[in-house]
Design an enzyme around this catalytic site. Structure first.
Site, PDB file in Angstrom:
ATOM      1  N   ALA A  81      13.287  45.204  96.730  1.00 43.66           N
ATOM      2  CA  ALA A  81      12.414  45.154  95.556  1.00 43.66           C
ATOM      3  C   ALA A  81      10.997  45.645  95.831  1.00 43.66           C
ATOM      4  CB  ALA A  81      12.359  43.728  95.011  1.00 43.66           C
ATOM      5  N   CYS A  96       8.092  49.771 109.925  1.00 36.84           N
ATOM      6  CA  CYS A  96       8.828  48.946 110.886  1.00 36.84           C
ATOM      7  C   CYS A  96       8.513  49.336 112.331  1.00 36.84           C
ATOM      8  CB  CYS A  96      10.328  49.056 110.638  1.00 36.84           C
ATOM      9  SG  CYS A  96      10.798  48.599 108.954  1.00 36.84           S
ATOM     10  N   GLY A 140      16.532  45.126 102.106  1.00 41.08           N
ATOM     11  CA  GLY A 140      17.403  46.224 102.505  1.00 41.08           C
ATOM     12  C   GLY A 140      18.018  46.048 103.866  1.00 41.08           C
ATOM     13  N   THR A 141      17.270  45.511 104.823  1.00 40.11           N
ATOM     14  CA  THR A 141      17.788  45.370 106.183  1.00 40.11           C
ATOM     15  C   THR A 141      18.980  44.425 106.219  1.00 40.11           C
ATOM     16  OG1 THR A 141      15.658  45.887 107.204  1.00 40.11           O
ATOM     17  CG2 THR A 141      17.217  44.630 108.529  1.00 40.11           C
TER      18      THR A 141
END
Length: 381
Positions: free
Chosen positions: A200, A330, A71-72
């Protein structure tokens, strides 16, 4: 002592079927997908079949799905290219986005002198859609970047409403859907997102792989150069086993969506009820205590413990075999207060310990009972 994993918003366990598919791909499809011999063609065919299947869940063409490391990277691809290549001079976002958005936007401000406007939030952290409409009403080239499901408090964005506002005001629309893909259906034939990011490992797939939806003819350009893989958007040899694992995980997630959603939703309702009954004074952060306004997978609770006990809570939970978090994974190890909770919690609760519990199909009511009993025992100690 039990082992209870309630940190599924950070990452999820691989489904056994996913492991089997990945193992088979590692064994049988080791050819480089860019090679022209039979081994390469076999790998290429497998990748393209996965791309086609994933695209079908969103009602888009296979060419609009670009595989990334997660995603990042997908967020960075959309935001950076929109500013660098599409003429965006203003990003509209919120102060409770993932740092993949907030830090990228701030870096783009430094590099390109763009404007960043933050949409107002309601007291529970839900976007103020009226203010968003006001921010959209100027002639500058704009990109709206708002996440579908907040990763810390679970607030749900009305994607269709924001999509309609962006279309009406000729603005690009990007959404970080890392916490929603695999848990919610998103029909991109009606929700006019220009860019979408997914990962995922949030839906029982492998780490290190995700995808970016890039609407056709958007004009977006690559960030990574050196090859023509992924329609030229992302150079580098594809991770075939990870792509296959993601495809299988998403297939299972959507095949079983209704049943699994109802199961986890009932777990969350039970968790809320037990906390309210046995630990009075709990405050559910943002909209996480509302089953209609927040995702069924996540509960963020501010606990009624004295400040001096707060520092030991996470440690004590870990000693009891309970995995949860105080915010985004994170931010692990950070001593700073969550930027999300700073925006959505009343001042009098900011010094109270807040914990994010996130559930999956592998959790049970017995897990919830154990956690609640542990919290009650800690409160009395």
């Amino acid at each position: 002592m039990q082992n209870v994993y309630l940190d599924n918003a950070a990452t999820t366990a691989l489904r056994p079927e996913v492991i089997d598919k990945m193992t088979a791909a590692l064994r049988d499809n080791f050819g480089n997908a860019s090679s022209t011999h039979s081994f390469g063609r076999s790998s290429k065919s497998l990748i393209e079949q996965c791309r086609k299947t994933i695209a079908s869940y969103f009602n888009v063409s296979a060419a609009e799905i670009i595989f990334t490391s997660g995603g990042t990277e997908a967020d960075n691809l959309a935001l950076r290219s929109a500013v660098r290549d599409l003429g965006v001079v203003e990003i509209i976002t919120s102060r409770i986005e993932h740092h993949a958005i907030l830090h990228t936007a701030e870096q783009l401000r430094k590099e390109y002198d763009i404007r960043i406007n933050y949409v107002n939030l309601q007291p529970n952290g839900i976007v103020d859609y009226t203010h968003l409409e006001t921010l959209l009403q100027n002639d500058s080239k704009k990109l709206v970047s708002l996440m579908h499901i907040n990763n810390e408090v679970g607030n749900i964005l009305d994607l269709q409403r924001v999509s309609d506002l962006c279309v009406a005001n000729n603005a690009l629309f990007h959404s970080d859907t890392v916490q929603s893909v695999g848990h919610y259906l998103i029909d991109l034939s009606t929700v006019k997102l220009d860019f979408l990011a997914a990962s995922a490992h949030k839906f029982h797939g492998p780490k290190g792989v995700g995808f970016c939806f890039i609407r056709k003819e958007s004009g977006l350009k690559p960030l990574i150069f050196g090859g023509e893989q992924e329609r030229g958007y992302r150079a580098g040899t594809e991770s075939i086993h990870n792509i296959v694992g993601m495809d299988e995980a998403l297939k299972l997630a959507y095949t079983n969506l209704d049943t699994e959603k109802q199961y986890i939703k009932e777990l969350k309702h039970y968790f809320i009820t037990q906390l309210n009954d046995k630990l009075p004074g709990c405050h559910f952060s943002g909209a996480s205590g509302d089953l209609d306004l927040s995702t069924y997978t996540l509960l963020n609770v501010s606990l009624p413990f004295a400040t001096e006990k707060a520092a030991m809570l996470q440690f004590q939970l870990d000693l009891k075999g309970i995995a949860c978090s105080k915010g985004s994974a994170c931010q692990s190890g950070s001593t700073m207060q969550s930027h999300v909770l700073t925006e959505v919690l009343p001042i009098n609760l900011l010094n109270k310990p807040s914990v994010r519990f996130s559930m999956s199909i592998y959790n049970t009511k017995a897990d919830i009972d154990y956690v609640v009993d542990t919290l009650c025992a800690f409160a009395k100690a």
